[in-house]
Design a protein around this motif. Sequence first.
Motif, short mmCIF file in Angstrom:
data_model
loop_
_atom_site.label_atom_id
_atom_site.label_comp_id
_atom_site.label_asym_id
_atom_site.label_seq_id
_atom_site.Cartn_x
_atom_site.Cartn_y
_atom_site.Cartn_z
N GLN A 5 10.83 11.84 -5.50
CA GLN A 5 10.50 10.56 -4.91
C GLN A 5 9.09 10.62 -4.33
OE1 GLN A 5 13.44 9.09 -2.24
NE2 GLN A 5 12.17 7.46 -1.44
N ALA A 6 8.31 9.57 -4.60
CA ALA A 6 6.94 9.56 -4.13
C ALA A 6 6.89 9.41 -2.62
CB ALA A 6 6.20 8.39 -4.78
N GLN A 7 5.97 10.14 -2.00
CA GLN A 7 5.69 9.96 -0.58
C GLN A 7 4.27 9.45 -0.46
OE1 GLN A 7 6.60 13.60 1.49
NE2 GLN A 7 8.79 13.13 1.51
N LEU A 8 4.08 8.46 0.40
CA LEU A 8 2.80 7.79 0.52
C LEU A 8 2.38 7.75 1.97
CD1 LEU A 8 3.82 4.79 -1.77
CD2 LEU A 8 2.47 6.78 -2.45
N VAL A 9 1.13 8.14 2.23
CA VAL A 9 0.61 8.15 3.60
C VAL A 9 -0.71 7.39 3.63
CG1 VAL A 9 -0.16 9.55 5.53
CG2 VAL A 9 1.72 10.35 4.08
N GLU A 10 -0.71 6.29 4.38
CA GLU A 10 -1.92 5.46 4.49
C GLU A 10 -2.78 5.91 5.66
OE1 GLU A 10 1.55 2.61 3.39
OE2 GLU A 10 1.20 4.30 4.75
N SER A 11 -4.07 5.66 5.54
CA SER A 11 -5.01 5.92 6.64
C SER A 11 -6.20 4.99 6.49
CB SER A 11 -5.46 7.39 6.63
OG SER A 11 -6.15 7.68 5.42
N GLY A 12 -7.00 4.93 7.56
CA GLY A 12 -8.23 4.15 7.50
C GLY A 12 -8.20 2.82 8.22
N GLY A 13 -7.04 2.45 8.73
CA GLY A 13 -6.97 1.19 9.45
C GLY A 13 -7.69 1.28 10.80
N GLY A 14 -7.83 0.13 11.45
CA GLY A 14 -8.48 0.11 12.74
C GLY A 14 -8.88 -1.29 13.15
N LEU A 15 -9.72 -1.35 14.17
CA LEU A 15 -10.22 -2.63 14.70
C LEU A 15 -11.66 -2.83 14.23
CD1 LEU A 15 -10.03 -5.06 16.64
CD2 LEU A 15 -10.80 -3.53 18.47
#
Length: 124
Positions: free
Chosen positions: A1-11
């Motif tokens: 099963q694929a695992q996905l980790v997002e990053s880069g968000g912010g204000l």
Amino acid sequence: QAQLVESGGGLVQAGGSLRLSCQASGRTFSSTAMGWFRQAPGKEREFVAAISSSGGYALYADSVKGRFTMSRENAKMTVYLQMNSLKPEDTAVYYCAAGSGSYPFKSPGAYPHRGQGTQVTVSS
């Protein structure tokens, strides 16, 4: 099963830019279409962008066309969402999603795997 980790968000201020990244795991990444979706408070999840397994074809929501660009690096098992000319209405939690085939679709149902999301807030 694929695992996905997002990053880069912010204000960020209106008119600014952000680049979201999504690191995937799993053996089938290079043969899987990927998508980005977003959900603002009190609203339903909506399609933002999707890209084919090879990266040669991408789809965009009308609301982001010309401002957002989705790309992928299969060797790094990573997809990106470059967001320019951000508007306050782009404020949402952004989710990366992995499809079940190689062709991109706009329907959330075509993406059985989803990450935890990253918050993007655009101030006016």
